[in-house]
Design a protein around this motif. Structure first.
Motif, PDB file in Angstrom:
ATOM      1  N   LEU A   1      -2.615   1.353   7.827  1.00 34.18           N
ATOM      2  CA  LEU A   1      -2.231  -0.011   8.176  1.00 34.18           C
ATOM      3  C   LEU A   1      -1.151  -0.016   9.252  1.00 34.18           C
ATOM      4  O   LEU A   1      -1.207  -0.811  10.196  1.00 34.18           O
ATOM      5  CB  LEU A   1      -1.749  -0.763   6.933  1.00 34.18           C
ATOM      6  CG  LEU A   1      -2.803  -1.022   5.852  1.00 34.18           C
ATOM      7  CD1 LEU A   1      -2.153  -1.637   4.620  1.00 34.18           C
ATOM      8  CD2 LEU A   1      -3.912  -1.912   6.366  1.00 34.18           C
ATOM      9  N   MET A   2      -0.177   0.867   9.133  1.00 33.79           N
ATOM     10  CA  MET A   2       0.880   0.959  10.134  1.00 33.79           C
ATOM     11  C   MET A   2       0.310   1.400  11.488  1.00 33.79           C
ATOM     12  O   MET A   2       0.692   0.873  12.525  1.00 33.79           O
ATOM     13  CB  MET A   2       1.965   1.935   9.669  1.00 33.79           C
ATOM     14  CG  MET A   2       2.654   1.546   8.384  1.00 33.79           C
ATOM     15  SD  MET A   2       3.751   0.163   8.550  1.00 33.79           S
ATOM     16  CE  MET A   2       5.209   0.992   9.092  1.00 33.79           C
ATOM     17  N   ASP A   3      -0.605   2.350  11.477  1.00 27.96           N
ATOM     18  CA  ASP A   3      -1.233   2.818  12.717  1.00 27.96           C
ATOM     19  C   ASP A   3      -2.018   1.710  13.404  1.00 27.96           C
ATOM     20  O   ASP A   3      -2.112   1.665  14.626  1.00 27.96           O
ATOM     21  CB  ASP A   3      -2.157   4.004  12.442  1.00 27.96           C
ATOM     22  CG  ASP A   3      -1.410   5.271  12.062  1.00 27.96           C
ATOM     23  OD1 ASP A   3      -0.181   5.333  12.274  1.00 27.96           O
ATOM     24  OD2 ASP A   3      -2.062   6.190  11.526  1.00 27.96           O
ATOM     25  N   LEU A   4      -2.589   0.801  12.605  1.00 31.86           N
ATOM     26  CA  LEU A   4      -3.355  -0.314  13.161  1.00 31.86           C
ATOM     27  C   LEU A   4      -2.456  -1.451  13.654  1.00 31.86           C
ATOM     28  O   LEU A   4      -2.938  -2.407  14.244  1.00 31.86           O
ATOM     29  CB  LEU A   4      -4.331  -0.856  12.110  1.00 31.86           C
ATOM     30  CG  LEU A   4      -5.485   0.068  11.747  1.00 31.86           C
ATOM     31  CD1 LEU A   4      -6.244  -0.479  10.542  1.00 31.86           C
ATOM     32  CD2 LEU A   4      -6.421   0.240  12.931  1.00 31.86           C
TER      33      LEU A   4
ATOM     34  N   ILE B   1      -0.330  -3.200  11.596  1.00 33.54           N
ATOM     35  CA  ILE B   1      -0.023  -4.135  10.516  1.00 33.54           C
ATOM     36  C   ILE B   1       1.291  -3.698   9.890  1.00 33.54           C
ATOM     37  O   ILE B   1       1.322  -2.902   8.970  1.00 33.54           O
ATOM     38  CB  ILE B   1      -1.155  -4.181   9.480  1.00 33.54           C
ATOM     39  CG1 ILE B   1      -2.462  -4.542  10.160  1.00 33.54           C
ATOM     40  CG2 ILE B   1      -0.834  -5.179   8.370  1.00 33.54           C
ATOM     41  CD1 ILE B   1      -3.678  -4.414   9.283  1.00 33.54           C
ATOM     42  N   MET B   2       2.371  -4.209  10.471  1.00 30.01           N
ATOM     43  CA  MET B   2       3.708  -3.869   9.999  1.00 30.01           C
ATOM     44  C   MET B   2       4.545  -5.137   9.938  1.00 30.01           C
ATOM     45  O   MET B   2       4.118  -6.168  10.460  1.00 30.01           O
ATOM     46  CB  MET B   2       4.341  -2.817  10.897  1.00 30.01           C
ATOM     47  CG  MET B   2       4.396  -3.164  12.350  1.00 30.01           C
ATOM     48  SD  MET B   2       4.978  -1.819  13.382  1.00 30.01           S
ATOM     49  CE  MET B   2       3.752  -0.575  13.129  1.00 30.01           C
ATOM     50  N   PRO B   3       5.687  -5.103   9.283  1.00 32.57           N
ATOM     51  CA  PRO B   3       6.506  -6.310   9.166  1.00 32.57           C
ATOM     52  C   PRO B   3       6.773  -6.963  10.522  1.00 32.57           C
ATOM     53  O   PRO B   3       6.992  -6.275  11.525  1.00 32.57           O
ATOM     54  CB  PRO B   3       7.798  -5.797   8.530  1.00 32.57           C
ATOM     55  CG  PRO B   3       7.350  -4.626   7.726  1.00 32.57           C
ATOM     56  CD  PRO B   3       6.265  -3.993   8.544  1.00 32.57           C
ATOM     57  N   GLN B   4       6.728  -8.282  10.530  1.00 38.03           N
ATOM     58  CA  GLN B   4       6.945  -9.151  11.687  1.00 38.03           C
ATOM     59  C   GLN B   4       5.765  -9.193  12.664  1.00 38.03           C
ATOM     60  O   GLN B   4       5.847  -9.860  13.696  1.00 38.03           O
ATOM     61  CB  GLN B   4       8.237  -8.779  12.435  1.00 38.03           C
ATOM     62  CG  GLN B   4       9.478  -8.837  11.564  1.00 38.03           C
ATOM     63  CD  GLN B   4       9.652 -10.181  10.876  1.00 38.03           C
ATOM     64  OE1 GLN B   4       9.520 -11.214  11.497  1.00 38.03           O
ATOM     65  NE2 GLN B   4       9.926 -10.156   9.584  1.00 38.03           N
TER      66      GLN B   4
ATOM     67  N   ALA C   1       0.843  -1.192   0.000  1.00 37.14           N
ATOM     68  CA  ALA C   1       0.000   0.000   0.000  1.00 37.14           C
ATOM     69  C   ALA C   1       0.880   1.244   0.000  1.00 37.14           C
ATOM     70  O   ALA C   1       2.043   1.208   0.404  1.00 37.14           O
ATOM     71  CB  ALA C   1      -0.906  -0.004   1.221  1.00 37.14           C
ATOM     72  N   THR C   2       0.308   2.341  -0.441  1.00 40.10           N
ATOM     73  CA  THR C   2       1.026   3.611  -0.444  1.00 40.10           C
ATOM     74  C   THR C   2       0.153   4.701   0.162  1.00 40.10           C
ATOM     75  O   THR C   2      -1.063   4.543   0.282  1.00 40.10           O
ATOM     76  CB  THR C   2       1.423   4.037  -1.883  1.00 40.10           C
ATOM     77  OG1 THR C   2       0.229   4.142  -2.666  1.00 40.10           O
ATOM     78  CG2 THR C   2       2.368   3.036  -2.521  1.00 40.10           C
ATOM     79  N   GLY C   3       0.780   5.781   0.523  1.00 44.55           N
ATOM     80  CA  GLY C   3       0.059   6.960   0.977  1.00 44.55           C
ATOM     81  C   GLY C   3      -0.731   6.764   2.255  1.00 44.55           C
ATOM     82  O   GLY C   3      -0.254   6.184   3.228  1.00 44.55           O
TER      83      GLY C   3
ATOM     84  N   ALA D   1      -9.618  -5.812  -0.718  1.00 44.15           N
ATOM     85  CA  ALA D   1      -8.648  -5.141  -1.588  1.00 44.15           C
ATOM     86  C   ALA D   1      -7.416  -4.702  -0.793  1.00 44.15           C
ATOM     87  O   ALA D   1      -6.292  -4.797  -1.282  1.00 44.15           O
ATOM     88  CB  ALA D   1      -9.293  -3.943  -2.263  1.00 44.15           C
ATOM     89  N   GLU D   2      -7.608  -4.244   0.447  1.00 48.72           N
ATOM     90  CA  GLU D   2      -6.480  -3.863   1.289  1.00 48.72           C
ATOM     91  C   GLU D   2      -5.705  -5.094   1.732  1.00 48.72           C
ATOM     92  O   GLU D   2      -4.477  -5.097   1.755  1.00 48.72           O
ATOM     93  CB  GLU D   2      -6.966  -3.087   2.514  1.00 48.72           C
ATOM     94  CG  GLU D   2      -7.547  -1.738   2.184  1.00 48.72           C
ATOM     95  CD  GLU D   2      -8.261  -1.095   3.358  1.00 48.72           C
ATOM     96  OE1 GLU D   2      -8.435  -1.765   4.399  1.00 48.72           O
ATOM     97  OE2 GLU D   2      -8.642   0.073   3.236  1.00 48.72           O
TER      98      GLU D   2
END
Length: 80
Positions: A27-30, A32-35, A19-21, A64-65
């Motif tokens: 996603l990062m705030d929720l 959902i980040m690597p590892q 995802a971008t922007g 879609a996400e």
């Protein structure tokens, strides 16, 4: 494999997301980040959205996400 391909009660580890922007930031705030370990809880009756669990938080995502989140399954020994 993407998060969209996971089955209910399957736990996976996030590798990366494409995802971008604003969506990427959301996603990062929720969390959902690597590892991050993510468990697929269930899918809505018509297939969209899906419910996932990150730590003790339940999150709903559009298919879609979820299709843009690359994951790998973990083995039973890694889950412990």
């Amino acid at each position: 494999m993407t998060l969209n391909d996971t089955l209910p009660n399957q736990t996976v580890v996030v590798l990366r997301h494409h995802a971008t922007g604003v969506i990427r930031q959301r996603l990062m705030d929720l969390g959902i980040m690597p590892q991050a370990r993510v468990t697929m809880v269930r899918s809505a009756p018509l297939g969209d959205p899906i419910e996932i669990k990150i730590d003790n938080t339940h999150v709903s995502l559009r298919r879609a996400e979820a299709a843009g989140i690359e994951v790998t399954s973990i083995t039973q020994s890694e889950a412990l």
